[in-house]
Design a protein around this motif. Structure first.
Motif, PDB file in Angstrom:
ATOM      1  N   ILE A 113       0.817  -1.218   0.000  1.00 58.63           N
ATOM      2  CA  ILE A 113       0.000   0.000   0.000  1.00 58.63           C
ATOM      3  C   ILE A 113       0.848   1.264   0.000  1.00 58.63           C
ATOM      4  CG2 ILE A 113      -1.871  -1.171   1.242  1.00 58.63           C
ATOM      5  CD1 ILE A 113      -1.021   0.585   3.699  1.00 58.63           C
ATOM      6  N   TRP A 114       2.124   1.127   0.380  1.00 59.20           N
ATOM      7  CA  TRP A 114       2.940   2.328   0.519  1.00 59.20           C
ATOM      8  C   TRP A 114       3.488   2.836  -0.804  1.00 59.20           C
ATOM      9  CZ3 TRP A 114       1.645   4.595   4.642  1.00 59.20           C
ATOM     10  CH2 TRP A 114       1.247   3.842   5.750  1.00 59.20           C
ATOM     11  N   ALA A 115       2.946   2.333  -1.911  1.00 53.91           N
ATOM     12  CA  ALA A 115       3.183   3.012  -3.183  1.00 53.91           C
ATOM     13  C   ALA A 115       2.597   4.410  -3.121  1.00 53.91           C
ATOM     14  CB  ALA A 115       2.550   2.217  -4.327  1.00 53.91           C
ATOM     15  N   MET A 116       1.656   4.635  -2.203  1.00 58.56           N
ATOM     16  CA  MET A 116       1.076   5.957  -2.004  1.00 58.56           C
ATOM     17  C   MET A 116       2.064   6.920  -1.338  1.00 58.56           C
ATOM     18  SD  MET A 116      -1.252   5.895   1.432  1.00 58.56           S
ATOM     19  CE  MET A 116      -2.526   4.809   0.869  1.00 58.56           C
ATOM     20  N   ASN A 117       3.018   6.370  -0.591  1.00 50.40           N
ATOM     21  CA  ASN A 117       3.964   7.185   0.172  1.00 50.40           C
ATOM     22  C   ASN A 117       5.237   6.358   0.363  1.00 50.40           C
ATOM     23  OD1 ASN A 117       5.317   8.882   1.889  1.00 50.40           O
ATOM     24  ND2 ASN A 117       3.816   8.788   3.543  1.00 50.40           N
ATOM     25  N   PRO A 118       6.106   6.313  -0.649  1.00 49.01           N
ATOM     26  CA  PRO A 118       7.244   5.373  -0.642  1.00 49.01           C
ATOM     27  C   PRO A 118       8.151   5.458   0.576  1.00 49.01           C
ATOM     28  CG  PRO A 118       6.970   6.350  -2.807  1.00 49.01           C
ATOM     29  CD  PRO A 118       6.037   7.082  -1.901  1.00 49.01           C
ATOM     30  N   CYS A 119       8.314   6.627   1.163  1.00 50.74           N
ATOM     31  CA  CYS A 119       9.221   6.743   2.306  1.00 50.74           C
ATOM     32  C   CYS A 119       8.674   6.063   3.548  1.00 50.74           C
ATOM     33  CB  CYS A 119       9.515   8.212   2.606  1.00 50.74           C
ATOM     34  SG  CYS A 119       8.119   9.133   3.282  1.00 50.74           S
ATOM     35  N   ALA A 120       7.378   5.723   3.553  1.00 52.97           N
ATOM     36  CA  ALA A 120       6.749   5.105   4.725  1.00 52.97           C
ATOM     37  C   ALA A 120       6.632   3.591   4.602  1.00 52.97           C
ATOM     38  CB  ALA A 120       5.360   5.705   4.945  1.00 52.97           C
ATOM     39  N   LYS A 121       7.306   3.011   3.634  1.00 52.90           N
ATOM     40  CA  LYS A 121       7.190   1.566   3.418  1.00 52.90           C
ATOM     41  C   LYS A 121       7.673   0.766   4.629  1.00 52.90           C
ATOM     42  CE  LYS A 121       7.909  -1.886  -0.154  1.00 52.90           C
ATOM     43  NZ  LYS A 121       8.415  -2.117  -1.517  1.00 52.90           N
ATOM     44  N   GLY A 122       8.554   1.363   5.411  1.00 51.21           N
ATOM     45  CA  GLY A 122       9.033   0.686   6.614  1.00 51.21           C
ATOM     46  C   GLY A 122       7.921   0.367   7.593  1.00 51.21           C
ATOM     47  N   ILE A 123       6.823   1.142   7.545  1.00 48.86           N
ATOM     48  CA  ILE A 123       5.681   0.851   8.418  1.00 48.86           C
ATOM     49  C   ILE A 123       5.108  -0.520   8.085  1.00 48.86           C
ATOM     50  CG2 ILE A 123       3.365   1.591   9.084  1.00 48.86           C
ATOM     51  CD1 ILE A 123       4.218   4.460   8.435  1.00 48.86           C
ATOM     52  N   GLY A 124       4.971  -0.799   6.787  1.00 54.32           N
ATOM     53  CA  GLY A 124       4.474  -2.109   6.370  1.00 54.32           C
ATOM     54  C   GLY A 124       5.416  -3.228   6.751  1.00 54.32           C
ATOM     55  N   ILE A 125       6.738  -2.974   6.633  1.00 52.93           N
ATOM     56  CA  ILE A 125       7.717  -3.997   7.036  1.00 52.93           C
ATOM     57  C   ILE A 125       7.612  -4.259   8.531  1.00 52.93           C
ATOM     58  CG2 ILE A 125      10.171  -4.545   7.153  1.00 52.93           C
ATOM     59  CD1 ILE A 125      10.573  -2.781   4.690  1.00 52.93           C
ATOM     60  N   SER A 126       7.461  -3.187   9.330  1.00 50.45           N
ATOM     61  CA  SER A 126       7.300  -3.351  10.775  1.00 50.45           C
ATOM     62  C   SER A 126       6.048  -4.149  11.111  1.00 50.45           C
ATOM     63  CB  SER A 126       7.256  -1.981  11.465  1.00 50.45           C
ATOM     64  OG  SER A 126       8.516  -1.353  11.440  1.00 50.45           O
ATOM     65  N   MET A 127       4.977  -3.937  10.343  1.00 46.98           N
ATOM     66  CA  MET A 127       3.760  -4.719  10.558  1.00 46.98           C
ATOM     67  C   MET A 127       4.014  -6.206  10.305  1.00 46.98           C
ATOM     68  SD  MET A 127       0.802  -2.335   8.850  1.00 46.98           S
ATOM     69  CE  MET A 127       0.242  -0.825   9.631  1.00 46.98           C
ATOM     70  N   GLY A 128       4.775  -6.504   9.245  1.00 48.44           N
ATOM     71  CA  GLY A 128       5.101  -7.893   8.974  1.00 48.44           C
ATOM     72  C   GLY A 128       5.932  -8.506  10.077  1.00 48.44           C
ATOM     73  N   VAL A 129       6.876  -7.732  10.629  1.00 50.50           N
ATOM     74  CA  VAL A 129       7.738  -8.240  11.705  1.00 50.50           C
ATOM     75  C   VAL A 129       6.941  -8.436  12.989  1.00 50.50           C
ATOM     76  CG1 VAL A 129       9.758  -7.762  13.134  1.00 50.50           C
ATOM     77  CG2 VAL A 129       9.794  -7.177  10.707  1.00 50.50           C
ATOM     78  N   ILE A 130       6.078  -7.469  13.317  1.00 49.05           N
ATOM     79  CA  ILE A 130       5.306  -7.582  14.555  1.00 49.05           C
ATOM     80  C   ILE A 130       4.330  -8.755  14.492  1.00 49.05           C
ATOM     81  CG2 ILE A 130       3.313  -6.104  14.024  1.00 49.05           C
ATOM     82  CD1 ILE A 130       3.622  -4.835  16.743  1.00 49.05           C
ATOM     83  N   SER A 131       3.793  -9.027  13.311  1.00 47.29           N
ATOM     84  CA  SER A 131       2.920 -10.195  13.145  1.00 47.29           C
ATOM     85  C   SER A 131       3.710 -11.489  13.274  1.00 47.29           C
ATOM     86  CB  SER A 131       2.222 -10.149  11.779  1.00 47.29           C
ATOM     87  OG  SER A 131       1.298  -9.090  11.720  1.00 47.29           O
ATOM     88  N   LEU A 132       4.961 -11.468  12.802  1.00 47.14           N
ATOM     89  CA  LEU A 132       5.821 -12.640  12.935  1.00 47.14           C
ATOM     90  C   LEU A 132       6.127 -12.920  14.402  1.00 47.14           C
ATOM     91  CD1 LEU A 132       7.428 -14.731  11.219  1.00 47.14           C
ATOM     92  CD2 LEU A 132       9.389 -13.195  11.416  1.00 47.14           C
ATOM     93  N   VAL A 133       6.421 -11.869  15.166  1.00 48.99           N
ATOM     94  CA  VAL A 133       6.679 -12.028  16.607  1.00 48.99           C
ATOM     95  C   VAL A 133       5.432 -12.545  17.308  1.00 48.99           C
ATOM     96  CG1 VAL A 133       7.220 -10.795  18.741  1.00 48.99           C
ATOM     97  CG2 VAL A 133       8.470 -10.255  16.642  1.00 48.99           C
ATOM     98  N   ALA A 134       4.273 -11.955  16.975  1.00 49.30           N
ATOM     99  CA  ALA A 134       3.029 -12.373  17.618  1.00 49.30           C
ATOM    100  C   ALA A 134       2.696 -13.826  17.306  1.00 49.30           C
ATOM    101  CB  ALA A 134       1.882 -11.459  17.175  1.00 49.30           C
TER     102      ALA A 134
END
Length: 674
Positions: A113-134
């Motif tokens: 989704i961060w094609a809308m705001n490329p500099c914020a793509k790290g938010i999506g990566i953090s979501m993937g990591v937090i889901s992996l931890v959970a």
């Protein structure tokens, strides 16, 4: 390419644009230059019921049974519920709707989704990591439910009878009040047992009555927590010890160590290891085909818990003393609404329960049809989460009230926090309901299905993040699912050792609970402030045919309430930071807190790193770089098929979308050579 249409995400790919149709030579040149690469389909919900049930299953989990109820009890009863409802209206529902709208609009997951705001793509990566931890520690809790499910099939429930070796711990077969310390008055102390003084041994020796060295402890609590007796084990050879472990009827569940230093951790408990293995096998089998398989499973796993909850609620309301438990749950202490601790607890539970900022909502929404009425879906799902939490609260406290009345103690003496509510107090309450095996089996099977739905969402979110970045991996969905299942099972083995309970708490507190507020703040700012609330409203209007109503209310919640209130609560949690505790008043060791903060950094570090990477790799002055990295790229657009080909000019762009395309505006002549 030509006139060949392709079915993708439920929409037919439109034919090449009119200008190229009228000019064959232009068509050939454009086709060569902009040949669309065939991609494996992401998939799509078979029907709306699968989507709704999957989202409800993700949001309604184990935390609705024990976490919501206990937090309400600890934070003023109805006062906590009021704070929870207010925060859900101002933050929870708006952010839930925001995530569903943006993911359905572009048909992409947390990273795409961060094609809308490329500099914020790290938010999506953090979501993937937090889901992996959970997903790592959440399945450990699911394995506890399997352990109790199998234990419930015995002729005598093992948490109802004291074993001989438990008597030294003050084991009692029903919860009683804590013993009072001996007074030295023989007349008073002879009435009942009394507790020895913990430090004044001279006083104890002068007593004319025998005192006991331990408080009374319910057998259900010993069954869950009691550590394995190491001194006892030393008297056995390895073969005799193995035989004892396999045949002993007095084994306990987590066998909790007194501390969490490496020397206290021990080896994985084999019974829990098998339950954890079974849990991962079930998860992998249900996810092996993505939503095509998990979408069918949720018809049962998302609805069955409600059947059991209603049955248990009716049964609990018929118990003598149920009203006492209800009072503890709903009688408000309005003064607590003035304390920030209550609001912080309500916010933490809201994000934990709704799964906002975990990425699962973005993942599920990306599989929707473009014209799906996501506005109504968001309201239904978030409301169901609240209703389920309240129903579960009544179920828990009516039974605890009946249990307290039966054994002559207050509800406060039987209510446990954390796991204790689900695996100590409630099993003891169920043991009083004949036939107790049936009620226990139903309850723990309900907990298992609740946990299973949430686990689906956590693991699938991580897989989708990877596959959206590397679409060629979608054809290896089965291999990836099995590979992650095996890897996460091995990683979770420390969670089922004697010190595993401390590890689970560490992962939950630092890896998920503490990090999700920061991710939520960054997400709302990146979408509503950088991409823009007006542009977001136009996207929503194009997709649904109208802006969310009432428009100004949602705009206010998205752009003001979500970032500011969540940010304030995050800062409060930082300022009033309190470490998890080994026992009351004993915080985690320094090395454990260091590991916890390292885990938090691992979850959050993609956000600043991605921003810095995009900034320094962009060209131009500082302001030009900022403009470039915050401008939607040329892949951003609606998932209705209109972005599957290049448009000839901005006139057609406006006619096609009804809105401006920021890529054309920002980069000027990108399309002029067409």
């Amino acid at each position: 390419m030509g006139n060949k249409n392709k079915k993708e995400n439920g929409d037919t790919k439109p034919p090449p644009y009119a200008a190229s149709q009228s000019n064959p030579s232009l068509h050939t040149d454009v086709e060569k230059e902009f040949k669309v690469e065939e991609e494996i389909e992401r998939g799509e919900w078979t029907n709306k019921a699968e989507f709704l049930l999957s989202c409800i299953g993700l949001s309604v989990g184990l935390g609705n049974v024990w976490r919501f109820s206990y937090l309400a009890y600890e934070n003023g009863g109805a006062a906590f519920v009021v704070a929870y409802i207010i925060l859900q209206i101002l933050i929870g529902k708006p952010m839930y709707m925001m995530e569903l709208i943006v993911s359905q609009y572009c048909g992409r997951g947390p990273t795409g989704i961060w094609a809308m705001n490329p500099c914020a793509k790290g938010i999506g990566i953090s979501m993937g990591v937090i889901s992996l931890v959970a997903s790592t520690y959440y399945n450990v809790i699911v394995s506890y439910t399997l352990y109790y499910l199998f234990a419930s099939m015995q002729k005598v429930l093992p948490w109802t009878t004291c074993k001989d070796e438990w008597l030294d711990y003050g084991c009692v077969e029903k919860t009683t009040r804590k013993l009072e310390t001996c007074t030295g008055n023989a007349t008073l102390d002879m009435v009942d047992k009394c507790l020895c003084h913990t430090t004044n041994y001279t006083f104890n020796e002068g007593l004319t009555v025998n005192c006991t060295n331990t408080t009374n402890t319910a057998v259900a609590e010993l069954y869950f927590y009691l550590p394995y007796n190491k001194m006892f084990a030393l008297h056995f050879t390895i073969y005799k010890r193995l035989y004892h472990v396999l045949t002993s009827s007095s084994k306990t569940v987590i066998q909790k160590a007194p501390n969490m230093y490496p020397s206290d951790m021990g080896a994985p408990i084999w019974q829990l290891a098998l339950c954890l293995l079974l849990g991962w096998i079930i998860v992998v089998v249900c996810l092996i085909k993505g939503i095509k398989s998990s979408g069918k499973v949720v018809y049962f796993t998302a609805t069955f818990p409600y059947v059991i909850l209603i049955i248990l609620l009716v049964r609990g309301c018929l118990l003598d003393g149920a009203i006492d438990g209800v009072k503890y749950f709903i009688v408000p202490e309005w003064s607590k609404l003035a304390t920030l601790d209550v609001w912080a607890a309500a916010a933490g539970q809201m994000f934990f329960s709704l799964s906002v900022a975990f990425g699962g909502i973005l993942m599920f929404g990306s599989y929707n049809k473009f014209k799906n009425n996501v506005y109504g879906d968001a309201l239904i799902i978030s409301s169901m989460d609240l209703i389920t939490s309240i129903i579960a609260g009544f179920v828990v406290f009516t039974n605890l009230g009946g249990m307290a009345k039966a054994i002559g103690v207050s509800v406060q003496d039987v209510a446990k926090g954390g796991y204790g509510l689900a695996f100590v107090a409630y099993p003891e309450a169920l043991s009083k309901l004949p036939p107790n095996q049936l009620w226990s089996i139903l309850f723990f099977f309900m907990l298992f299905t609740l946990g299973l739905d949430s686990q689906f969402g956590f693991l699938e979110t991580t897989l989708v993040c990877i596959q959206d970045e590397f679409p060629q991996l979608r054809k290896y969905k089965t291999h990836m699912c099995i590979g992650f299942g095996v890897a996460l099972y091995l990683i979770a083995l420390p969670c089922i050792t004697n010190g595993g309970d401390y590890v689970v708490t560490l992962l939950d507190f630092f890896g998920a609970d503490f990090s999700v507020l920061f991710i939520a703040v960054c997400e709302s700012i990146a979408i509503m402030w950088v991409y823009g609330v007006k542009r977001f409203m136009k996207d929503c209007e194009y997709m649904l045919g109208h802006a969310p109503r009432p428009m100004y209310f949602w705009a206010f919640c998205w752009s003001v309430c979500a970032p500011f209130l969540t940010g304030a609560l995050f800062l409060y949690r930082m300022i009033k930071f309190k470490s998890p505790e080994i026992t009351k008043g004993v915080p985690y060791p320094l090395f454990a807190r260091g590991i916890g903060f390292a885990l938090t950094a691992l979850v959050l570090i993609p956000i600043p790193l991605t921003f810095l990477y995009t900034f320094f790799t962009a060209k131009g002055t500082v302001f030009e770089r900022l403009r470039t990295i915050t401008t939607p790229d040329d892949t951003w657009g609606p998932n209705d098929g209109s972005m599957k080909h290049r448009l000839v000019n901005t006139v057609e762009m406006v006619a096609k979308h009804g809105i401006d395309n920021p890529e054309v505006v920002a980069k000027g002549d990108v399309y002029t050579h067409l």
